[in-house]
Design an enzyme around this catalytic site. Sequence first.
Site, PDB file in Angstrom:
ATOM      1  N   SER A  52       0.823  -1.220   0.000  1.00  0.00           N
ATOM      2  CA  SER A  52       0.000   0.000   0.000  1.00  0.00           C
ATOM      3  C   SER A  52       0.851   1.262   0.000  1.00  0.00           C
ATOM      4  O   SER A  52       2.014   1.253   0.416  1.00  0.00           O
ATOM      5  CB  SER A  52      -0.912   0.027   1.229  1.00  0.00           C
ATOM      6  OG  SER A  52      -1.700  -1.135   1.278  1.00  0.00           O
ATOM      7  N   GLN A  53       0.223   2.353  -0.427  1.00  0.00           N
ATOM      8  CA  GLN A  53       0.828   3.682  -0.385  1.00  0.00           C
ATOM      9  C   GLN A  53       1.207   4.003   1.072  1.00  0.00           C
ATOM     10  O   GLN A  53       0.433   3.695   1.986  1.00  0.00           O
ATOM     11  CB  GLN A  53      -0.247   4.649  -0.895  1.00  0.00           C
ATOM     12  CG  GLN A  53       0.128   6.093  -0.939  1.00  0.00           C
ATOM     13  CD  GLN A  53      -1.107   6.958  -1.226  1.00  0.00           C
ATOM     14  OE1 GLN A  53      -2.234   6.470  -1.269  1.00  0.00           O
ATOM     15  NE2 GLN A  53      -0.887   8.230  -1.415  1.00  0.00           N
TER      16      GLN A  53
END
Length: 201
Positions: A52-53
Amino acid sequence: MVKNQIQARGISDPATLEAMRAVARHEFVPEELVARAYQDSPLPIGFGQTISQPYIVAYMTELVSPRIGQKVLEIGTGSGYQAAVLARIVDSVFTVEIISELGHSAAARLTRLGYDNVAVAVADGYFGWDAHAPYDAIVVTAAAEFIPPPLVEQLKTGGKMIIPIGSPFRVQTLMLVEKTAAGVKTRSLIPVRFVPFTRSE
Ligand code: SAH
């Protein structure tokens, strides 16, 4: 990364910021993407999955209010990055991954980096990890169509769960689930895009 992507967007929990500074994100991405490890986006980790970011990892971490002494369950180990961030704060992290190659490589990576308070299981996370329940917090990092009842079951009273809900490959909603003595409360937070929560056959 922490200053420009995370604090700038309003994450302020000291424990979360400290953990985000401490975990070496470049250790969790494929070798050919190391140069992009700290950029403001998710990255592919193989098998069609993503890490994920950074901002989303920090946001989800802050929302479950992790503290020393707690036990946390994560569903969707992937690279092991979110588990490492949580492991910097709480006493123990149990994380479940459905793709065995990813589960095994994340377990080896976490061991090599010294995260000895993380346990990885290869299984369908729909069923949580009952042997270590109940959990102070549950973090789900794949988008489910609905909140799996076994996860609510394995959450402590007073505990929080964060989970993306919605259809795969479309915009989903990050939901905060709080289990109280009076019942289960859910709140919709922000639109997100996660890989699908899959089920074993
Ligand atoms: N938290 C990860 C992000 C991984 S992406 C990280 O920090 O890198 C989501 C992961 O959830 C994928 O690896 C996917 O295989 C896994 N997943 C999807 N459905 C699952 C299920 N039912 N049980 C366990 N893991 C699941």
